[in-house]
Design a protein around this motif. Structure first.
Motif, short mmCIF file in Angstrom:
data_model
loop_
_atom_site.label_atom_id
_atom_site.label_comp_id
_atom_site.label_asym_id
_atom_site.label_seq_id
_atom_site.Cartn_x
_atom_site.Cartn_y
_atom_site.Cartn_z
N LYS A 91 27.05 72.35 -27.34
CA LYS A 91 28.18 72.89 -27.21
C LYS A 91 29.02 72.86 -25.75
O LYS A 91 30.14 72.83 -25.77
CB LYS A 91 27.82 74.52 -27.45
N VAL A 92 28.16 72.71 -24.76
CA VAL A 92 28.69 72.57 -23.48
C VAL A 92 29.89 71.10 -23.65
O VAL A 92 30.78 71.17 -23.09
CB VAL A 92 27.72 72.47 -22.56
N ARG A 93 29.13 70.07 -24.19
CA ARG A 93 29.54 68.76 -24.00
C ARG A 93 30.80 68.88 -24.86
O ARG A 93 31.60 67.81 -24.85
CB ARG A 93 28.69 67.88 -24.35
N LEU A 135 13.47 74.17 -26.00
CA LEU A 135 14.16 73.75 -27.53
C LEU A 135 15.29 74.32 -27.54
O LEU A 135 15.99 73.78 -28.67
CB LEU A 135 13.12 74.07 -28.42
N GLU A 136 15.97 75.30 -26.90
CA GLU A 136 17.30 75.77 -26.99
C GLU A 136 18.33 74.79 -26.22
O GLU A 136 19.58 74.79 -26.63
CB GLU A 136 17.23 77.27 -26.53
N LEU A 137 17.95 73.94 -25.45
CA LEU A 137 18.64 73.35 -24.49
C LEU A 137 19.50 72.28 -25.28
O LEU A 137 20.56 72.19 -25.09
CB LEU A 137 17.84 72.80 -23.30
N PRO A 138 18.98 71.69 -26.12
CA PRO A 138 19.88 70.68 -26.95
C PRO A 138 21.21 71.03 -27.69
O PRO A 138 22.08 70.52 -27.44
CB PRO A 138 18.73 70.20 -28.21
N LEU A 188 27.12 82.15 -26.19
CA LEU A 188 27.36 82.99 -24.82
C LEU A 188 26.53 82.07 -23.80
O LEU A 188 27.18 81.85 -22.94
CB LEU A 188 26.66 84.36 -24.78
N TYR A 189 25.48 81.45 -24.26
CA TYR A 189 24.71 80.66 -23.14
C TYR A 189 25.59 79.39 -22.37
O TYR A 189 25.75 79.31 -21.39
CB TYR A 189 23.53 80.11 -23.40
N SER A 190 26.22 78.77 -23.43
CA SER A 190 26.95 77.42 -23.32
C SER A 190 28.35 77.98 -22.61
O SER A 190 28.84 77.42 -21.84
CB SER A 190 27.41 76.85 -24.56
N ASN A 191 29.03 79.09 -22.99
CA ASN A 191 30.15 79.68 -22.57
C ASN A 191 29.98 80.06 -20.84
O ASN A 191 30.83 79.74 -20.11
CB ASN A 191 30.50 80.74 -23.20
N ARG A 192 28.97 80.56 -20.58
CA ARG A 192 28.46 80.79 -19.21
C ARG A 192 28.47 79.46 -18.53
O ARG A 192 28.88 79.35 -17.29
CB ARG A 192 27.36 81.54 -18.95
N ILE A 193 27.81 78.74 -18.94
CA ILE A 193 27.81 77.13 -18.11
C ILE A 193 29.15 76.63 -18.12
O ILE A 193 29.34 76.27 -17.03
CB ILE A 193 26.69 76.28 -18.90
N ILE A 194 30.07 76.67 -19.10
CA ILE A 194 31.38 76.27 -19.08
C ILE A 194 31.96 76.85 -18.24
O ILE A 194 32.70 76.06 -17.35
CB ILE A 194 31.71 76.16 -20.39
N ALA A 206 29.57 66.56 -18.70
CA ALA A 206 28.35 67.27 -18.23
C ALA A 206 27.09 66.47 -18.42
O ALA A 206 27.19 65.66 -19.32
CB ALA A 206 28.22 68.66 -18.94
N LYS A 207 26.19 66.64 -17.35
CA LYS A 207 24.77 65.74 -17.37
C LYS A 207 23.77 67.04 -17.37
O LYS A 207 23.98 68.00 -16.83
CB LYS A 207 24.99 65.04 -16.17
#
Length: 384
Positions: free
Chosen positions: A218-220, A210-213, A333-339, A226-227
């Protein structure tokens, strides 16, 4: 030596369900077989009664039984009697069972019992700060009391379980769950689908899905191409009462983001590797875990992983070296790491290579099996 395992799951086409517990048990049974140790697996809660043979391992499917009264008791006794009959006939010397649901409570087994901390309801309720049903704790505590000794996949899980169940005099040894690394090879790590983010695991609140949406939004915002691909069984949500966690997730995605999300549901275990190889990065934002087999599988296949940073995970990944560790609700931070990873192929490959080295060092089942065997021998020889 003849070792048996009691489990609610095991990766096999004839078995109704398989996830992390089943995967780790199968990896261990394969490694034990390679050491010329006889192995029997009892899989309870199945649709039919059947005996199977696979790669030298005998698998007993134990049909689920329902009783009008005290089903929790009589079902356990039914399993006990079946297991004991095989123990006597096949000269089994030790039985290993999981802590989940305290399945061995009320069982009088004819061999020493070892419980492995795959993750009890007590443990998960503690990590999630969730109230536990008294009955569930009672079952698990009774099972713990009957065990001769314990194996934990991480020190974190062992220490927490020791406190929760007030284990004082019985030994708890830490032995990581392992992989047969020959079965987890990626010869072409530079070939993947750019911007593809992969999650594998049950869709359940404790796994952080439920954190992923919000993370994906933020990633998109930075990387609109991103997919996100989700693989795993949908589940009931204990907090809201919803029958589907996926339906809760869909409501949290923006309309535009949802167009870039593909939920594949449950797929055969032997197809998982195809999706791991295809992924640009893998994400596991779980709040409650004991080790996380799919994290290790992804690392073994040279994938950069953004993982939870809680307790157990710090024993798997060296942060910023063999992967990234981030608290699941720290969306920025989670989205920043992914980006950061999506924008830098060479960084992904560098982390992926170090992830493979880490797994070879810490999670090779052919090395870890020797630790298991020595521990089993001590118990059988009554040195514990």
């Amino acid at each position: 030596m003849h070792i048996a395992f009691l489990t609610p799951e095991f990766p096999h086409p004839q078995v109704a369900y398989a996830a992390g517990i089943g995967t780790s048990i199968k990896n261990l049974t394969t490694a034990l077989g390679n050491e010329n140790i006889k192995v029997t697996v009892f899989v309870y809660g199945q649709k039919k009664q059947e005996i199977l043979e696979e790669n030298g391992v005998t698998i007993h499917l134990i049909q689920n039984k329902n009783y009008k009264l005290f089903s929790w008791f009589f079902h356990r006794k039914y399993i006990q009697n079946y297991v004991n009959s095989v123990i006597k006939k096949e000269k089994v010397e030790l039985l290993e069972a999981p802590d989940w649901t305290g399945i061995t409570a009320f069982m009088n087994l004819d061999v020493p019992l070892v419980i492995r901390f795959h993750g009890s309801d007590t443990y998960f309720c503690h990590l999630e700060n969730r109230k536990q049903k008294r009955k569930n704790f009672w079952f698990e505590k009774l099972a713990i009391n009957q065990a001769k000794a314990f194996i934990s996949p991480t020190k974190f899980t062992g220490e927490i379980s020791k406190k929760l169940f007030n284990i004082k005099e019985k030994e708890i040894i830490t032995i990581h769950n392992g992989l047969d690394l020959d079965n987890f090879e990626n010869q072409t790590p530079k070939e993947f689908e750019k911007n593809l983010i992969l999650y594998i695991g049950t869709l359940i609140r404790k796994k952080g899905v439920l954190e992923l949406p919000e993370i994906f939004r933020k990633v998109r915002n930075d990387s609109p191409e991103a997919k996100l691909v989700l693989i795993g069984t949908d589940s009931f949500d204990i907090k809201t009462g919803s029958k589907s966690t996926w339906e809760l997730m869909k409501d949290l995605f923006t309309e535009e983001d949802l167009k870039n999300v593909n939920y594949l549901g449950k797929i055969p275990y032997n197809e998982i590797q195809t999706y791991i190889k295809k992924a640009n990065i893998c994400v596991f934002p779980t709040f409650a875990e004991t080790l996380g087999m799919v994290t290790i599988e992804s690392m073994a296949m040279k994938k950069a992983v953004v993982n939870s940073n809680i307790g157990w995970a710090q024993e798997i990944i060296v942060d910023e070296e063999s992967g990234y560790l981030v608290y699941p609700s720290n969306h920025d931070l989670y989205s920043n790491r992914i980006i950061q990873l999506l924008k830098n192929n060479s960084l992904c490959q560098e982390i992926g290579e170090k992830a493979r080295i880490r797994v070879e060092s810490q999670f090779d089942s052919n090395k870890l099996v020797k630790e298991n065997v020595e521990f089993y021998k001590k118990i059988i020889n009554k040195k514990i």
